[in-house]
Each structure stands twice: as C-alpha cells, then as structure tokens.
Design a protein around this motif. Structure first.
Motif: not given
Lengths: 199, 176
Positions: A119, A121-124, A154, A163, B136, B141, B144, B147-150
C-alpha cells in the motif's frame, strides 16, 4: 540474514523431497504464476490426483514454497544466506540446488510484484470547496455561522479516495498561511542545495 | 414562544413573594443559569441555606421552569420586550422582571454559544502540519491515524491556490 522458518512452514515444505525434482520445479512455476495472477485452487486438485496425495498436502507444499520465495525475495537475501536458511530442512543437495535456482531465477519478478502490492501513501489529487452559512439549527435560530466545506480527492493504490471535511474561516486563513510557509521553505537556499546535490 | 402549563405554573410560584422572598428569588434565578452554563454544576446548585425553608418540590419545579424558559428564549432570540411581557403575565412585579431581564442579558451570549454548538457537522479541520521531504529512496510507508497525504510542489501550489480562492470568496462574501 537467515530466514527464520516456523515449524509449520518446515512441515509444509517437508513434502517437497517426497516428489520428483520435476514436480518441485512445477510447483515453483505454479507458485510464481499464483503471485502474478492470483491462486487457482483447481490446480491443487489435479496435482493431488496425479501424485496420489491429499489436496491439502499439495496446497501446503505450494504455499510453503511461495512463502519461501517471497520472503527471500523481499529481503533480497544472498545466495549463501538462502542456502544456509534451507539447510535446516535437511533436503538433498540436488533439491537445495533446485530451490536456490528457483529463487535466483524468480526473485526480480517477485520483487516487482511485491512492490505493486504494497500500500502506498495517499497523495493529493485535487480539492473542491464550497462556502456555506448556517442560518439556523434545531437548537438555535437566527444564526450566521460561516463554514467552508472541502472535498479532498486523494489517490491511493491507484484508487480515488475522497474525504469531505469542514472548517471555519479563521482556520482556513491559518491553513493557507501555514501551507504558504511550506512553499516558501522550498525556495530557501537550504532546500535548493539539497535538491540540487542529492540525485 | 409557546410554553407548557408546567412552566407557567413554575413562574407563577416564583412571582409570589410569599413563596420566594427577594433573596430566594435571586438565588433560584442564578442557580438556573448556572445549571445550564456551568459544566461542573450539579443538583447541589439548589443547596443554599437561604433556600432551605422552601419545599424542595417547589424549588425543583421553579428551577426547571426557569431553565426551560431561558433555553427557549435563547433559542428563539427573544428580545427584552418578549421577556417582559411573559414575566408580567406571570404576575412578576417590576423589580423581579428587571432582575430577570438583567440576568438574561448578562448570560445571553454564553447561552447562544452553548446552543449553537449543539448539532452534527462534518469532521472539522482544526490545524495542519506539514513536512518537506526530499525522497531519495522508497521506504516502507507507515499508516497514519489522521488524514495524511503527500504532494509534490505543483500539487501543493494547486492546493494552496484553491484554499486561497476559497478565502478570497469568503472575504468578498463578508463585504456584501
């Protein structure tokens, strides 16, 4: 780094020396195919019939082999470590060589499959907003309560995740200020230097 | 504002100097506001020595009546004249009416905040934290709870741009 094989795992693998090496090679092929495409239980029935053993035995054997290969590939253990890890199983030298070959031949592909499974990380993706003013509620009439409703889109694992959130005007201004600081930080010499020098 | 017979009866009792002298009246009035506004208040709010001589049932009745009325008045944003009319109809004398209105005025804002906070809403953002990370290599991952996102530079600019649009719109709306 050596693999730590559980008793149950060793039991499952104990089936392998009882069959021909061609069968073990076939199991290896099936194991990788299952990783690529998902498992197909019918294959176990066919094999069980041909080898004259229970379906469970075949299933455990294949699963045990699969787990051995995925764990080794995931950790990218060296040839020597692989050999030492399976040494405890007490297999013949021929079988050990076969297993090592299976590992070396397939580990790159297995790692690719594993990375796709992990999985991320959620991204914008994007954001929609709406300004609302609450005029009244069951508990209180004649209100003027502004709020900002935000639909945050996301991406995760290739899927869209949405969300719906809300905030008040003061917090919205605070958010903008905070995030602008992040953008400002990107422009500092420190960040520029890092980005330039570490590729 | 429609109030029940129970409330009306409570106010009529409260109006009677025979049942409640000035001091007792003031104490009961303040106790009602306190019960509503003070999170730590409990039944002990009526345990004042100067209220001991009054029948506990009457005390409770009047306390409940006043609390009910206060909430209804605050909910409907009742003005002073509405209050005065109701109190006079309940046979409150001038002094008691004034006292009630003053107490109500003093506590009105707190009541409105209290009532305004009741209700359901979407998850409400209270703050944001950010982290600049130069990737890098890929690490595992972690998950969290919040709500977290990159996002990369472009995406962050897009996000900030959109939030700024929203706040500009907000500013315009307040100037209308």
């Amino acid at each position: 780094m050596l693999l730590d094989l559980s008793e149950e795992h060793k039991e499952h693998l104990a089936f392998l020396p009882q069959v021909d090496s061609s069968v073990v090679a076939e199991f290896g092929r099936i194991a990788v195919e299952f990783l690529r495409r998902g498992s197909n239980p019918k294959i176990y029935d066919g094999a069980a019939r041909k080898l004259n053993v229970s379906r469970d035995t075949v299933q455990h054997g294949v699963e045990g082999l699969t787990y051995l290969l995925t764990e080794s590939s995931k950790l990218m253990i060296s040839e020597l470590d692989f050999q030492d890890s399976i040494f405890v199983l007490g297999f013949s030298e021929e079988l050990n060589k076969l297993l090592l070959q299976l590992y070396l031949d397939n580990r790159k592909e297995i790692r690719t499959i594993l990375s796709e499974l992990a999985p991320d990380f959620p991204s914008y993706h994007s954001l929609e907003w709406r300004l609302d003013v609450q005029l009244a509620s069951r508990s209180l009439r004649q209100q003027i309560k502004p709020s900002v409703t935000i639909k945050l889109h996301l991406n995760q694992n290739g899927d869209r995740n949405t969300q719906v959130l809300q905030t008040d005007p003061a917090t919205l201004l605070h958010l903008v200020q905070q995030l602008e600081q992040a953008l400002e930080e990107m422009k500092t010499n420190h960040c520029r230097r890092v980005v330039r020098n570490i590729k | 504002m429609e109030l029940s017979e129970y409330v009306q009866k409570g106010f009529q009792m409260l109006a009677d100097p025979g049942s409640f002298d000035s001091n007792a009246f003031t104490l009961l009035l303040r106790a009602a506001f306190q019960s509503l506004l003070d999170a730590q208040a409990d039944e002990a709010v009526l345990d004042h020595p100067d209220l001991k001589h009054i029948d506990p049932l009457v005390l409770k009745h009047c306390h409940a009546a006043v609390a009910t009325y206060i909430l209804e008045a605050a909910k409907q944003r009742a003005d002073k004249s509405t209050l005065s009319t109701y109190l006079e109809d309940s046979k409150f004398d001038r002094e008691r009416t004034e006292l009630f209105c003053t107490e109500y005025q003093n506590n009105k804002d707190s009541l409105e905040i209290l009532l305004g906070s009741i209700g359901r809403s979407l998850p409400h953002i209270t703050d944001v934290s950010w982290r600049l990370e130069y990737q890098i290599k890929n690490t595992d991952p972690r998950s969290h709870p919040e709500i977290s996102f990159s996002c990369n530079m472009e995406q962050l600019q897009d996000l900030v741009g959109k939030l700024k649009d929203a706040s500009k719109s907000l500013e315009r709306a307040t100037q209308l």
